[in-house]
Scaffold this motif. Structure first.
Motif, PDB file in Angstrom:
ATOM      1  N   GLU A   1      -6.242   4.705  10.561  1.00 44.12           N
ATOM      2  CA  GLU A   1      -5.586   3.540  11.554  1.00 44.12           C
ATOM      3  C   GLU A   1      -4.220   3.987  12.056  1.00 44.12           C
ATOM      4  OE1 GLU A   1      -7.260   0.905  12.124  1.00 44.12           O
ATOM      5  OE2 GLU A   1      -8.864   0.632  10.524  1.00 44.12           O
ATOM      6  N   ASP A   2      -4.068   3.659  13.095  1.00 41.61           N
ATOM      7  CA  ASP A   2      -2.507   3.477  13.498  1.00 41.61           C
ATOM      8  C   ASP A   2      -1.815   2.787  12.840  1.00 41.61           C
ATOM      9  OD1 ASP A   2      -3.395   1.462  14.939  1.00 41.61           O
ATOM     10  OD2 ASP A   2      -3.194   2.332  16.826  1.00 41.61           O
ATOM     11  N   ILE A   3      -0.600   3.017  12.713  1.00 47.98           N
ATOM     12  CA  ILE A   3       0.433   2.009  11.853  1.00 47.98           C
ATOM     13  C   ILE A   3       1.443   1.470  12.715  1.00 47.98           C
ATOM     14  CG2 ILE A   3      -0.155   3.094   9.627  1.00 47.98           C
ATOM     15  CD1 ILE A   3       2.375   4.442   9.705  1.00 47.98           C
ATOM     16  N   GLN A   4       1.768   0.323  12.144  1.00 49.17           N
ATOM     17  CA  GLN A   4       2.993  -0.140  13.094  1.00 49.17           C
ATOM     18  C   GLN A   4       4.590  -0.134  12.531  1.00 49.17           C
ATOM     19  OE1 GLN A   4      -0.228  -1.668  12.867  1.00 49.17           O
ATOM     20  NE2 GLN A   4      -0.368  -0.760  14.960  1.00 49.17           N
ATOM     21  N   GLY A   5       4.507   0.366  11.105  1.00 48.13           N
ATOM     22  CA  GLY A   5       6.042   0.590  10.937  1.00 48.13           C
ATOM     23  C   GLY A   5       5.909   1.332   9.676  1.00 48.13           C
ATOM     24  N   GLY A   6       6.874   1.914   9.001  1.00 48.68           N
ATOM     25  CA  GLY A   6       6.976   2.672   8.131  1.00 48.68           C
ATOM     26  C   GLY A   6       6.408   4.183   8.199  1.00 48.68           C
ATOM     27  N   ARG A   7       6.358   4.729   7.114  1.00 44.89           N
ATOM     28  CA  ARG A   7       5.949   6.246   7.114  1.00 44.89           C
ATOM     29  C   ARG A   7       4.766   6.436   5.792  1.00 44.89           C
ATOM     30  NH1 ARG A   7       8.569  11.023   8.962  1.00 44.89           N
ATOM     31  NH2 ARG A   7       8.611  12.382   6.745  1.00 44.89           N
ATOM     32  N   ILE A   8       3.802   7.381   6.210  1.00 39.36           N
ATOM     33  CA  ILE A   8       3.210   7.947   5.146  1.00 39.36           C
ATOM     34  C   ILE A   8       3.166   9.525   5.230  1.00 39.36           C
ATOM     35  CG2 ILE A   8       0.677   8.178   4.383  1.00 39.36           C
ATOM     36  CD1 ILE A   8       0.131   5.558   5.974  1.00 39.36           C
ATOM     37  N   VAL A   9       3.356  10.151   4.250  1.00 42.39           N
ATOM     38  CA  VAL A   9       3.592  11.480   4.023  1.00 42.39           C
ATOM     39  C   VAL A   9       2.570  12.017   2.909  1.00 42.39           C
ATOM     40  CG1 VAL A   9       5.002  13.595   3.755  1.00 42.39           C
ATOM     41  CG2 VAL A   9       5.931  11.478   4.908  1.00 42.39           C
ATOM     42  N   PHE A  10       1.807  13.026   3.407  1.00 38.38           N
ATOM     43  CA  PHE A  10       0.970  13.676   2.355  1.00 38.38           C
ATOM     44  C   PHE A  10       1.129  15.167   2.419  1.00 38.38           C
ATOM     45  CE2 PHE A  10      -3.199  15.644   0.948  1.00 38.38           C
ATOM     46  CZ  PHE A  10      -3.444  14.871  -0.062  1.00 38.38           C
ATOM     47  N   GLU A  11       1.650  15.446   1.270  1.00 41.78           N
ATOM     48  CA  GLU A  11       2.118  16.967   1.041  1.00 41.78           C
ATOM     49  C   GLU A  11       2.827  17.410   2.114  1.00 41.78           C
ATOM     50  OE1 GLU A  11      -1.798  18.751   0.055  1.00 41.78           O
ATOM     51  OE2 GLU A  11      -1.734  18.562  -1.982  1.00 41.78           O
ATOM     52  N   ASP A  12       3.722  16.901   2.412  1.00 36.30           N
ATOM     53  CA  ASP A  12       4.758  17.052   3.416  1.00 36.30           C
ATOM     54  C   ASP A  12       4.352  16.997   4.955  1.00 36.30           C
ATOM     55  OD1 ASP A  12       6.569  17.606   1.459  1.00 36.30           O
ATOM     56  OD2 ASP A  12       6.321  19.805   1.332  1.00 36.30           O
ATOM     57  N   GLU A  13       2.954  16.434   4.957  1.00 38.96           N
ATOM     58  CA  GLU A  13       2.678  16.278   6.537  1.00 38.96           C
ATOM     59  C   GLU A  13       2.527  14.765   6.823  1.00 38.96           C
ATOM     60  OE1 GLU A  13       1.637  17.822   9.438  1.00 38.96           O
ATOM     61  OE2 GLU A  13       1.056  19.337   7.957  1.00 38.96           O
TER      62      GLU A  13
ATOM     63  N   THR B   1      10.083  15.641 -12.923  1.00 37.59           N
ATOM     64  CA  THR B   1       9.157  14.925 -12.224  1.00 37.59           C
ATOM     65  C   THR B   1       8.678  15.765 -11.088  1.00 37.59           C
ATOM     66  OG1 THR B   1      10.892  14.197 -10.817  1.00 37.59           O
ATOM     67  CG2 THR B   1      10.155  12.630 -12.458  1.00 37.59           C
ATOM     68  N   GLN B   2       7.258  15.569 -10.790  1.00 40.24           N
ATOM     69  CA  GLN B   2       6.828  16.468  -9.842  1.00 40.24           C
ATOM     70  C   GLN B   2       6.915  15.519  -8.560  1.00 40.24           C
ATOM     71  OE1 GLN B   2       2.804  16.938 -11.898  1.00 40.24           O
ATOM     72  NE2 GLN B   2       2.967  18.959 -11.002  1.00 40.24           N
ATOM     73  N   ALA B   3       6.835  16.641  -7.296  1.00 39.97           N
ATOM     74  CA  ALA B   3       6.929  16.043  -6.015  1.00 39.97           C
ATOM     75  C   ALA B   3       5.711  15.167  -5.773  1.00 39.97           C
ATOM     76  CB  ALA B   3       6.921  17.037  -4.786  1.00 39.97           C
ATOM     77  N   PRO B   4       5.716  14.265  -4.987  1.00 41.55           N
ATOM     78  CA  PRO B   4       4.464  13.274  -5.077  1.00 41.55           C
ATOM     79  C   PRO B   4       3.414  14.045  -4.027  1.00 41.55           C
ATOM     80  CG  PRO B   4       6.373  12.193  -4.102  1.00 41.55           C
ATOM     81  CD  PRO B   4       7.002  13.274  -4.734  1.00 41.55           C
ATOM     82  N   VAL B   5       2.330  13.839  -4.242  1.00 37.67           N
ATOM     83  CA  VAL B   5       1.298  14.303  -3.179  1.00 37.67           C
ATOM     84  C   VAL B   5       1.261  13.323  -2.068  1.00 37.67           C
ATOM     85  CG1 VAL B   5      -1.284  14.622  -2.891  1.00 37.67           C
ATOM     86  CG2 VAL B   5      -0.220  14.884  -5.292  1.00 37.67           C
ATOM     87  N   LEU B   6       1.529  11.972  -2.350  1.00 37.75           N
ATOM     88  CA  LEU B   6       1.360  11.044  -1.245  1.00 37.75           C
ATOM     89  C   LEU B   6       2.727  10.177  -1.256  1.00 37.75           C
ATOM     90  CD1 LEU B   6      -0.259   9.509   1.151  1.00 37.75           C
ATOM     91  CD2 LEU B   6      -1.219   8.094  -1.078  1.00 37.75           C
ATOM     92  N   LYS B   7       3.181  10.003  -0.142  1.00 36.65           N
ATOM     93  CA  LYS B   7       4.555   8.716  -0.256  1.00 36.65           C
ATOM     94  C   LYS B   7       4.147   7.836   0.841  1.00 36.65           C
ATOM     95  CE  LYS B   7       8.840  10.135  -0.464  1.00 36.65           C
ATOM     96  NZ  LYS B   7       9.030   9.621  -1.584  1.00 36.65           N
ATOM     97  N   ILE B   8       4.016   6.813   0.657  1.00 33.57           N
ATOM     98  CA  ILE B   8       3.969   5.618   1.444  1.00 33.57           C
ATOM     99  C   ILE B   8       5.208   4.833   1.452  1.00 33.57           C
ATOM    100  CG2 ILE B   8       2.578   3.676   1.851  1.00 33.57           C
ATOM    101  CD1 ILE B   8       0.216   4.629   0.469  1.00 33.57           C
ATOM    102  N   ASP B   9       6.016   4.550   2.738  1.00 32.91           N
ATOM    103  CA  ASP B   9       7.191   4.179   2.628  1.00 32.91           C
ATOM    104  C   ASP B   9       7.223   3.061   3.456  1.00 32.91           C
ATOM    105  OD1 ASP B   9      10.106   3.776   2.503  1.00 32.91           O
ATOM    106  OD2 ASP B   9      10.504   5.506   3.650  1.00 32.91           O
ATOM    107  N   THR B  10       7.528   1.924   3.024  1.00 39.14           N
ATOM    108  CA  THR B  10       7.421   0.597   3.662  1.00 39.14           C
ATOM    109  C   THR B  10       6.533   0.281   5.019  1.00 39.14           C
ATOM    110  OG1 THR B  10       9.232   1.183   5.098  1.00 39.14           O
ATOM    111  CG2 THR B  10      10.008  -0.013   3.360  1.00 39.14           C
TER     112      THR B  10
END
Ligand code: ATP
Ligand code: MG
Length: 246
Positions: free
Chosen positions: A56-68, A2-11
């Motif tokens: 948009e600013d977010i109020q909870g959770g995390r978004i990571v795009f290619e480790d950023e 499995t390849q590492a995700p480009v985009l990770k959206i977490d809760t």
């Protein structure tokens, strides 16, 4: 493997005032995936794309795009936006620039490409979206479908690592929808990573590798597009799909 995700959206949680618009969404996008995001109006699809782009600013959770980590007001958000191409319902071309100039501009201003190479690349991309003959036209002189193809060429010009489309054909006359979908199909065939908000279920079935059905800020159901369309598991998805099949 499995390849590492480009985009990770977490809760992810996004609120406007006290209203929760995105309610704990988690989703990964891996390289080459074509994720079609569908769901009723007002469900938060556009807001989700805007969060991914750091608009948009977010109020909870995390978004990571290619480790950023994606944070709306961080300095690094520019680096994320450079790697994500965005195509909107309303094309958003600069009205005072020709088709070619629209495609040159971001390359020169944001990516520091020299004007000559940027122009060559613009012409190459205009040919690819079958608009070489319209290079010197201003947006007002182009049909909706032509404007959207210029917008796609512009997004491709900087070789983004992911493309996000927000209802790219919803503002078009029915006869020009096909030409835009045809260009999107060709891009998909190159195995580019795409996140597409759309109501074009045939496109989703034929081109999408995954369908995500959202309702009221949550992912209700997801799966292989053909399977989800043929046999939605949830009553909510069944009702929505019936409503758009007239
Ligand atoms: N800047 C804002 N301030 C306050 N509320 C907003 C803002 N932007 C969006 N909303 C609200 O967030 C909710 C989700 O909107 P969003 O545009 O993400 O939905 P959508 O799923 O893209 O709908 P559509 O299919 O109609 O495009 C809506 O109720 C909308 O009114
Ligand atoms: Mg929307």
């Amino acid at each position: 493997m499995t390849q590492a995700p480009v985009l990770k959206i977490d809760t992810l949680t996004k609120k406007f005032g006290s209203r929760t618009i995105i309610d704990g969404i988690s989703m990964d996008v891996t390289p080459g995936e074509i994720v079609c995001l569908v769901g009723p109006s007002g469900t938060g699809k556009s807001t989700l794309l805007r969060c991914v782009n750091g608009l948009e600013d977010i109020q909870g959770g995390r978004i990571v795009f290619e480790d950023e980590p994606v944070r709306a007001h961080s300095k690094k958000i520019i680096d994320v936006r450079k790697r994500v191409g965005m195509i909107f319902q309303q094309f958003n071309l600069y009205p005072h620039l020709t088709a070619r100039q629209n495609i040159v501009l971001a390359q020169v201003v944001v990516h520091g490409v020299d004007r000559r190479s940027a122009t060559e690349r613009a012409d190459e991309l205009l040919a690819r979206v079958r608009l070489a003959h319209r290079a010197d036209a201003y947006p007002a002189r182009l049909s909706g479908g032509e404007q959207q193809r210029v917008a796609i060429a512009r997004a491709l010009a900087t070789n983004p690592h992911m493309l996000m489309f927000d209802e790219p054909t919803s503002a078009l006359d029915p006869e020009t929808v096909g030409e835009v979908l045809a260009v999107m199909r060709e891009i998909a065939e190159e195995r580019r990573t795409m996140l597409v908000v759309t109501h074009e279920m045939r496109f989703a079935a034929e081109v999408g590798t995954r369908m995500v059905f959202m309702d009221q800020g949550k992912i209700v159901e997801e799966g292989v597009p053909r399977e989800l369309l043929a046999q939605p598991r949830t009553e909510r998805a069944q009702r929505f799909l019936q409503s758009i099949r007239h």
